[in-house]
Enzyme design. Structure first.
Site, PDB file in Angstrom:
ATOM      1  N   GLN A   1      -4.678  -1.393   9.549  1.00  0.00           N
ATOM      2  CA  GLN A   1      -4.560  -2.714   8.914  1.00  0.00           C
ATOM      3  C   GLN A   1      -5.188  -3.782   9.818  1.00  0.00           C
ATOM      4  O   GLN A   1      -4.815  -3.905  10.988  1.00  0.00           O
ATOM      5  CB  GLN A   1      -3.085  -3.028   8.634  1.00  0.00           C
ATOM      6  CG  GLN A   1      -2.860  -4.325   7.905  1.00  0.00           C
ATOM      7  CD  GLN A   1      -3.442  -4.329   6.477  1.00  0.00           C
ATOM      8  OE1 GLN A   1      -3.317  -3.347   5.743  1.00  0.00           O
ATOM      9  NE2 GLN A   1      -4.087  -5.417   6.100  1.00  0.00           N
TER      10      GLN A   1
ATOM     11  N   ASP B   1     -10.933   2.995   3.932  1.00  0.00           N
ATOM     12  CA  ASP B   1     -11.242   1.569   3.767  1.00  0.00           C
ATOM     13  C   ASP B   1     -12.748   1.354   3.635  1.00  0.00           C
ATOM     14  O   ASP B   1     -13.187   0.289   3.211  1.00  0.00           O
ATOM     15  CB  ASP B   1     -10.738   0.773   4.988  1.00  0.00           C
ATOM     16  CG  ASP B   1      -9.552  -0.116   4.630  1.00  0.00           C
ATOM     17  OD1 ASP B   1      -9.331  -0.344   3.427  1.00  0.00           O
ATOM     18  OD2 ASP B   1      -8.856  -0.572   5.552  1.00  0.00           O
TER      19      ASP B   1
ATOM     20  N   LYS C   1       0.837  -1.205   0.000  1.00  0.00           N
ATOM     21  CA  LYS C   1       0.000   0.000   0.000  1.00  0.00           C
ATOM     22  C   LYS C   1       0.871   1.254   0.000  1.00  0.00           C
ATOM     23  O   LYS C   1       0.597   2.225  -0.704  1.00  0.00           O
ATOM     24  CB  LYS C   1      -0.943  -0.008   1.217  1.00  0.00           C
ATOM     25  CG  LYS C   1      -2.062  -1.020   1.056  1.00  0.00           C
ATOM     26  CD  LYS C   1      -2.848  -1.252   2.328  1.00  0.00           C
ATOM     27  CE  LYS C   1      -3.836  -2.393   2.128  1.00  0.00           C
ATOM     28  NZ  LYS C   1      -4.559  -2.767   3.342  1.00  0.00           N
TER      29      LYS C   1
END
Ligand code: NAP
Length: 284
Positions: free
Chosen positions: A97, A120, A53
Site C-alpha cells: 500500500q 498493482d 481491499k
C-alpha cells in the site's frame, strides 16, 4: 441525453465472474487464490483502502494475507517480507500500500515484487510491457476505466482520447491503454499550453488531476464520453471528482459519477488481476 456509467453496478457484475473464477481455481488446484497486502504505518486513508481491499477479497473468495509493519520499520524489514512473499507459493499477488512512510524507498521495495505477482501493475517491468503493448498486469485504475468504456461499447478505435494527468499510477498507463486500443491519444498536464482547446477535441476525456470540479462544461465537446478518476473534496468537504458533474453531464454521451464511478471498479480490478496472476502462475 447522457447516460451514467454506474461503477457499483459494473463492479458487482464483474465480481460475480471473478468469484466464479476464484472458485474454479480452488476446485482445480486445491487452494484458494491468495493476495498479500502490506501496510507500513498508520496512515488513516491507507488503513481504509487496505480494509476495503481485504473485504473485497473475502467477497469473491480470494484469501488475503495482511501484514502490518510499524511506521518506523526499516527498508530491510520491508524488503525481507516482500522476498518471503515472493517465494511463497500460496501468494499469487503482492500489494504494497502506497504511500510508504518518507524514510522508505518505495521503488526499491516494489522492484522486489516478481512481475507475475505485481497485481498493482506499478513495477517498471509491467509498465514497460504495457508500453510495448505486450501481455502484462495492468494498473487497476486505468484498467477499470477501460472496463467502464467496454461496458457501454464506447469505441476507442480511431477516436480522439485526451487524458488529463500523467502520473505513473493513472495518467501514463491510461494513455498507453487507450493507445493500445487504437485511440489517438493526447496527454495533458500542468504545463499544457491550452488545456481547454485540447479537451474540446476529446471524444473520450479522462480526468486524473486531483482538483475538485476542475473540468468544466466549456471544456467538453458535445457528445463526449467523460471518465472522472478524481477523488477530491468540494468546498463543503464532500467527496467529488475532477469533473464538474452537474454542469458537464448534459454535454456527454456517457459520464461516470463520483462517488460510485471509477472507485468501486478499481478495487474490483485488483481482484481481477489477482485471479489473472494466479492462473498465469499455474500456466508458467
Ligand atoms: P497526481 O500524481 O497528483 O497527478 C496529477 C496529474 O494532474 C499530474 O500529472 C499533474 O500534472 C496534473 N495536473 C495538476 N494540475 C493540473 C492542471 N492545472 N492542469 C492540467 N493538469 C494538471 O495524481 P494521481 O495519483 O494521478 O491521482 C489523480 C486523481 O485521481 C486524484 O484525485 C486521486 O485521488 C484520484 N485517484 C483515484 C483512484 C480511484 O480508484 N478512483 C485511484 C488513484 C487516484 P504535472 O505532471 O505537470 O504535475
Amino acid at each position: 441525453m447522457y447516460e451514467i456509467i454506474d461503477g457499483k453496478q459494473l463492479a458487482s457484475t464483474l465480481r460475480l465472474k471473478i468469484a466464479a473464477d476464484a472458485n474454479r481455481f480452488k476446485e482445480e488446484y486445491g487452494r484458494q487464490i491468495g493476495l498479500a497486502v502490506v501496510l507500513v504505518g498508520e496512515d488513516p486513508a491507507s488503513q481504509i483502502y487496505v480494509r476495503n481491499k481485504i473485504r473485497a477479497c473475502e467477497e469473491v473468495g480470494i484469501n488475503s494475507f495482511s501484514y502490518y509493519l510499524p511506521k518506523d520499520s526499516t527498508q530491510n524489514a520491508l524488503e525481507e517480507l516482500i522476498k518471503e512473499l515472493a517465494a511463497d507459493d500460496a501468494v499469487d499477488g503482492i500489494l504494497v500500500q502506497l504511500p510508504l512512510p518518507g524514510h522508505l524507498d518505495a521503488d526499491g521495495a516494489l522492484k522486489l515484487i516478481p512481475v507475475e505477482k505485481d497485481v498493482d501493475g506499478f513495477s517498471e517491468n509491467n509498465i514497460g510491457r504495457l508500453a510495448m503493448n505486450r501481455d502484462c498486469l495492468v494498473a487497476c485504475t486505468p484498467n477499470a476505466v477501460m472496463k467502464m468504456l467496454e461496458s457501454k461499447n464506447v469505441q476507442t478505435r480511431g477516436k480522439k482520447a485526451v487524458v488529463v494527468g500523467r502520473s505513473n499510477i493513472v495518467g501514463r498507463p491510461m494513455a498507453l491503454l487507450l493507445l493500445n486500443a487504437d485511440a489517438t491519444v493526447t496527454v495533458c498536464h500542468s504545463k499544457t499550453a491550452d488545456l481547454k482547446k485540447e479537451c474540446l477535441e476529446a471524444d473520450i476525456l479522462v480526468a486524473a488531476i486531483g482538483k475538485a470540479k476542475f473540468i468544466t462544461a466549456d471544456m467538453v465537446k458535445q457528445g463526449a464520453t467523460v471518465i472522472d478518476v478524481g477523488m477530491d473534496r468540494d468546498e463543503n468537504g464532500k467527496l467529488c471528482g475532477d469533473v464538474d458533474f452537474e454542469n458537464v453531464k448534459e454535454k456527454c454521451s456517457y459520464i461516470t459519477p463520483v462517488p460510485g464511478g471509477v472507485g468501486p471498479t478499481t478495487i474490483t480490478m485488483l481482484m481481477y488481476n489477482t485471479c489473472v496472476a494466479a492462473y498465469r502462475r499455474k500456466n508458467l
